[in-house]
Enzyme design. Sequence first.
Site, PDB file in Angstrom:
ATOM      1  N   ARG A  14       0.093  49.166  16.320  1.00 47.89           N
ATOM      2  CA  ARG A  14       1.486  49.412  16.353  1.00 47.89           C
ATOM      3  C   ARG A  14       1.909  51.076  16.623  1.00 47.89           C
ATOM      4  O   ARG A  14       2.967  51.386  17.113  1.00 47.89           O
ATOM      5  CB  ARG A  14       1.864  49.102  14.616  1.00 47.89           C
ATOM      6  CG  ARG A  14       3.018  49.773  14.342  1.00 47.89           C
ATOM      7  CD  ARG A  14       3.554  49.182  13.007  1.00 47.89           C
ATOM      8  NE  ARG A  14       2.534  49.147  11.764  1.00 47.89           N
ATOM      9  CZ  ARG A  14       2.277  50.258  11.281  1.00 47.89           C
ATOM     10  NH1 ARG A  14       2.686  51.588  11.646  1.00 47.89           N
ATOM     11  NH2 ARG A  14       1.318  50.409  10.293  1.00 47.89           N
ATOM     12  N   TYR A  26      28.195  45.356  25.038  1.00 50.23           N
ATOM     13  CA  TYR A  26      27.479  43.839  24.742  1.00 50.23           C
ATOM     14  C   TYR A  26      27.723  43.577  23.377  1.00 50.23           C
ATOM     15  O   TYR A  26      27.535  44.412  22.458  1.00 50.23           O
ATOM     16  CB  TYR A  26      25.956  44.291  24.910  1.00 50.23           C
ATOM     17  CG  TYR A  26      25.025  43.078  24.451  1.00 50.23           C
ATOM     18  CD1 TYR A  26      25.393  41.541  24.910  1.00 50.23           C
ATOM     19  CD2 TYR A  26      24.131  43.209  23.500  1.00 50.23           C
ATOM     20  CE1 TYR A  26      24.531  40.564  24.380  1.00 50.23           C
ATOM     21  CE2 TYR A  26      23.284  42.007  22.904  1.00 50.23           C
ATOM     22  CZ  TYR A  26      23.450  40.992  23.502  1.00 50.23           C
ATOM     23  OH  TYR A  26      22.777  39.912  23.083  1.00 50.23           O
ATOM     24  N   ASP A  60      22.996  53.190  27.887  1.00 48.94           N
ATOM     25  CA  ASP A  60      22.720  52.006  28.259  1.00 48.94           C
ATOM     26  C   ASP A  60      22.670  51.667  29.697  1.00 48.94           C
ATOM     27  O   ASP A  60      23.700  51.564  30.492  1.00 48.94           O
ATOM     28  CB  ASP A  60      23.255  50.677  27.664  1.00 48.94           C
ATOM     29  CG  ASP A  60      22.978  49.577  27.544  1.00 48.94           C
ATOM     30  OD1 ASP A  60      22.061  49.371  28.655  1.00 48.94           O
ATOM     31  OD2 ASP A  60      22.883  48.671  26.628  1.00 48.94           O
ATOM     32  N   LYS A  66      16.050  42.074  31.132  1.00 50.98           N
ATOM     33  CA  LYS A  66      17.126  41.851  32.077  1.00 50.98           C
ATOM     34  C   LYS A  66      16.527  42.102  33.572  1.00 50.98           C
ATOM     35  O   LYS A  66      15.353  41.751  34.026  1.00 50.98           O
ATOM     36  CB  LYS A  66      18.229  42.626  32.070  1.00 50.98           C
ATOM     37  CG  LYS A  66      18.697  42.480  30.777  1.00 50.98           C
ATOM     38  CD  LYS A  66      19.043  40.994  29.976  1.00 50.98           C
ATOM     39  CE  LYS A  66      20.036  40.530  28.943  1.00 50.98           C
ATOM     40  NZ  LYS A  66      19.280  41.163  27.720  1.00 50.98           N
TER      41      LYS A  66
END
Length: 374
Positions: free
Chosen positions: A46, A98, A170, A195
């Site tokens: 982690r 978005y 973004d 994406k």
Amino acid sequence: MKFNSLVIHGGIDGDEKTGAVTVPIYQTSTYRQKKVGQHSGYEYSRTGNPTREALEKLISDLEGGFRGFAFSSGMAAISSVLMLFKSGDHIILSDDVYGGTFRVVDKVFKNLGLEYDFINTNDINDISKYIKKNTKAIYIETPTNPLMKLTDIKEVSKIAKENNLLLIVDNTFMTPYLQKPIKLGADIVIHSATKYLGGHSDLVAGLVIVNNEELGNKMHFIQNSVGAILGPFDSWLLIKGIKTLHVRMDRHCENAEKIVNWLKEQEWVKKIYYPGIEANENKIMQMKKFGGMISFEVVNEEYLNKLLSNLKIITLAESLGGVESLISVPAKMTHASIPAEIRDKLGITDTLVRLSVGIEDVEDIISDLTLNLK
């Protein structure tokens, strides 16, 4: 190193210990320590994993940042960035974002005391009106999703710096191949790596890149504390996808431009939203090319239904940026979480279509879009 070489050799290039050309998948949760607290640089996956670290260094190199971070999804990346702020802080965001970004701000972080305004950030003169004493950041998408509005990153950066604010961009639609927000003045860059960066519709991931050590330390603390990290196999897949980013993006852009020119001649198309059109109208030239995303409004629902029933090559699905062409109706799919009155105000109508142009033969894509109007 030039970008086209950096996507292949950036970050951690191969494996020094074995000579492997590709970074291995370190599919482990923990690491042997020689003594208490004495380890080789990794103690728990982690906190740090060699495969994920290779990806994080690669995206930092590509964006020209100080440090990168890999998360389990684009929304995990966005949420982790929003965790930089505390209750009572105020942020300004692009209004046409978005749907998941709108939802997490309006339904989750609002409950934690974050204050916000969604505004038209492509109107530079309007931004300063919304800056308050407790404003901490400006968050923009450019191009926006789904209406492809552009915001001048360099100009917004000036406003942010004058007011001691963070600028968050973004960069999902453009990728670092087409647009470099940090070079233009951004402090933090976000990607839904699901994406274009992954590019093959086979993984879900998010990336964050910061421009200085202080932000890097803060983001790593949040990443480690919250634990929304990307696993080693998906990290490896994402590195693999990034290696062909420049080749894919060139074809996405080439196909999109041809389709836009074809759509302009179709009587059933009411309006086209495309970064190339927006850039020329507003003289915003901050990207290398205009990307592979197109939105367009169909004149009525009858033609919309004809279009969707005509598809053979193009896939009706959420998401974008894969090698295959994907089409969606944002008002009923990706942006359904945005209230109808806000969608109407923005122009996200029930007949608005978003097309992620793939890398197939462009004539096959156009054939799918060709309607028999008789």
